[in-house]
Design a protein around this motif. Structure first.
Motif, PDB file in Angstrom:
ATOM      1  N   UNK A 139     100.496  11.000  21.181  1.00  0.00           N
ATOM      2  CA  UNK A 139     101.769  10.279  21.090  1.00  0.00           C
ATOM      3  C   UNK A 139     101.583   8.955  20.342  1.00  0.00           C
ATOM      4  N   UNK A 140     100.416   8.347  20.471  1.00  0.00           N
ATOM      5  CA  UNK A 140     100.150   7.042  19.866  1.00  0.00           C
ATOM      6  C   UNK A 140      99.407   7.187  18.541  1.00  0.00           C
ATOM      7  N   UNK A 141     100.083   7.708  17.543  1.00  0.00           N
ATOM      8  CA  UNK A 141      99.459   7.874  16.225  1.00  0.00           C
ATOM      9  C   UNK A 141      99.967   6.862  15.202  1.00  0.00           C
TER      10      UNK A 141
ATOM     11  N   UNK B  44      96.531   4.079  15.966  1.00  0.00           N
ATOM     12  CA  UNK B  44      96.295   3.760  17.377  1.00  0.00           C
ATOM     13  C   UNK B  44      95.410   4.817  18.028  1.00  0.00           C
ATOM     14  N   UNK B  45      95.560   6.046  17.572  1.00  0.00           N
ATOM     15  CA  UNK B  45      94.756   7.149  18.083  1.00  0.00           C
ATOM     16  C   UNK B  45      93.266   6.852  17.944  1.00  0.00           C
ATOM     17  N   UNK B  46      92.888   6.371  16.788  1.00  0.00           N
ATOM     18  CA  UNK B  46      91.487   6.059  16.535  1.00  0.00           C
ATOM     19  C   UNK B  46      91.015   4.889  17.390  1.00  0.00           C
ATOM     20  N   UNK B  47      91.802   3.841  17.469  1.00  0.00           N
ATOM     21  CA  UNK B  47      91.418   2.650  18.237  1.00  0.00           C
ATOM     22  C   UNK B  47      91.276   2.987  19.721  1.00  0.00           C
ATOM     23  N   UNK B  48      92.267   3.670  20.285  1.00  0.00           N
ATOM     24  CA  UNK B  48      92.225   4.012  21.707  1.00  0.00           C
ATOM     25  C   UNK B  48      91.099   5.007  21.979  1.00  0.00           C
TER      26      UNK B  48
END
Length: 93
Positions: A21-23, A39-43
């Motif tokens: 969901x957080x892309x 955001x996907x990568x960071x999270x």
């Protein structure tokens, strides 16, 4: 299936849904430049680093007292298996 397996499957599915969901891209500031990163990568990277740190910190370690326990346990098993001969006792003392 055990409750532990089911809970791991559910948590993994929820984590996957949360990551998907957080892309959206976010600005990530490096030393000199600002780079748009998903955001996907960071999270995902933060979660992986958290698991690694938790594993390293949370694993049981051998302490000095556990080495002493191992030595005592080995001494008890060797004493019960074979006794010292008279020659060995004379040599030790």
């Amino acid at each position: 299936m055990s409750a532990k397996t089911i809970s791991i499957i559910i948590l993994t599915a929820l984590l996957t849904i949360f990551l998907m969901v957080n892309t959206d891209p976010v600005d990530f500031d490096f030393l000199v430049a600002t780079v748009p990163v998903s955001k996907l990568l960071v999270i995902g990277v933060c979660i992986i680093i958290g698991f690694i740190i938790g594993f390293v910190v949370g694993r049981p370690r051998k302490t000095l007292s556990s080495y002493d326990d191992d030595i005592e346990r080995k001494a008890q098993t060797t004493d019960s298996k074979k006794e010292l001969s008279d020659e060995d006792r004379d040599y030790i003392s």
